[in-house]
Design an enzyme around this catalytic site. Structure first.
Site, PDB file in Angstrom:
ATOM      1  N   GLU A  37       0.836  -1.200   0.000  1.00  9.87           N
ATOM      2  CA  GLU A  37       0.000   0.000   0.000  1.00  9.87           C
ATOM      3  C   GLU A  37       0.876   1.258   0.000  1.00  9.87           C
ATOM      4  O   GLU A  37       0.566   2.241  -0.690  1.00  9.87           O
ATOM      5  CB  GLU A  37      -0.949   0.003   1.196  1.00  9.87           C
ATOM      6  N   GLU A  90       1.627   6.387  -7.112  1.00 14.20           N
ATOM      7  CA  GLU A  90       0.569   7.338  -7.455  1.00 14.20           C
ATOM      8  C   GLU A  90       1.053   8.779  -7.298  1.00 14.20           C
ATOM      9  O   GLU A  90       0.788   9.629  -8.159  1.00 14.20           O
ATOM     10  CB  GLU A  90      -0.664   7.103  -6.597  1.00 14.20           C
TER      11      GLU A  90
END
Length: 131
Positions: free
Chosen positions: A74, A81
């Site tokens: 994560e 991102e």
């Protein structure tokens, strides 16, 4: 971000600073990413549940490994991102979408792996207790 963080472009000045900034990264991911908070919550529930089960050392290692792996993936997803957004800004690019989708799929696959570990290790122990 404080002034010292903005001015730093090189290596950390001390070993302690390395840990400080690494911990800041974990804290930032927890504060800013809803999915990270979900993973931490679910992982914590699993650990509390496992505390009441008779897990072997190897079973504990698999459970801990799968929880940490989801959290790590994560964080990597968030890094990818953020870097893609930094580079592309508000401009859509198919390669940017591809990179973000693949990073998200790594988290999805790792979460699936964790579910498989839970089914193999935790489910049979719960089954014995409940039935």
């Amino acid at each position: 971000m404080d002034l010292k963080d903005k001015d730093q472009v090189g290596k950390n000045s001390s070993f302690f600073d390395s840990f400080k900034y690494a911990f800041k990264g974990v804290l930032t991911a927890f504060q800013e990413e809803r999915n990270m908070r979900s993973h931490i919550l679910i992982g914590s529930i699993v650990l509390i549940l496992c505390a009441f089960l008779d897990l072997t050392v190897n079973e504990w290692l698999w459970v801990l490994f799968s929880i940490f792996l989801v959290v790590i993936m994560e964080i990597w997803n968030t890094v990818i991102e953020n870097v893609v957004d930094l580079v592309t800004g508000d401009i859509f690019h198919p390669l940017a979408k591809k990179a973000k989708d693949m990073a998200a799929s790594a988290v999805l696959l790792t979460a699936g792996f964790s579910i498989i570990v839970a089914l193999i290790i935790i489910l049979p122990k719960l089954w014995q207790i409940l039935f």
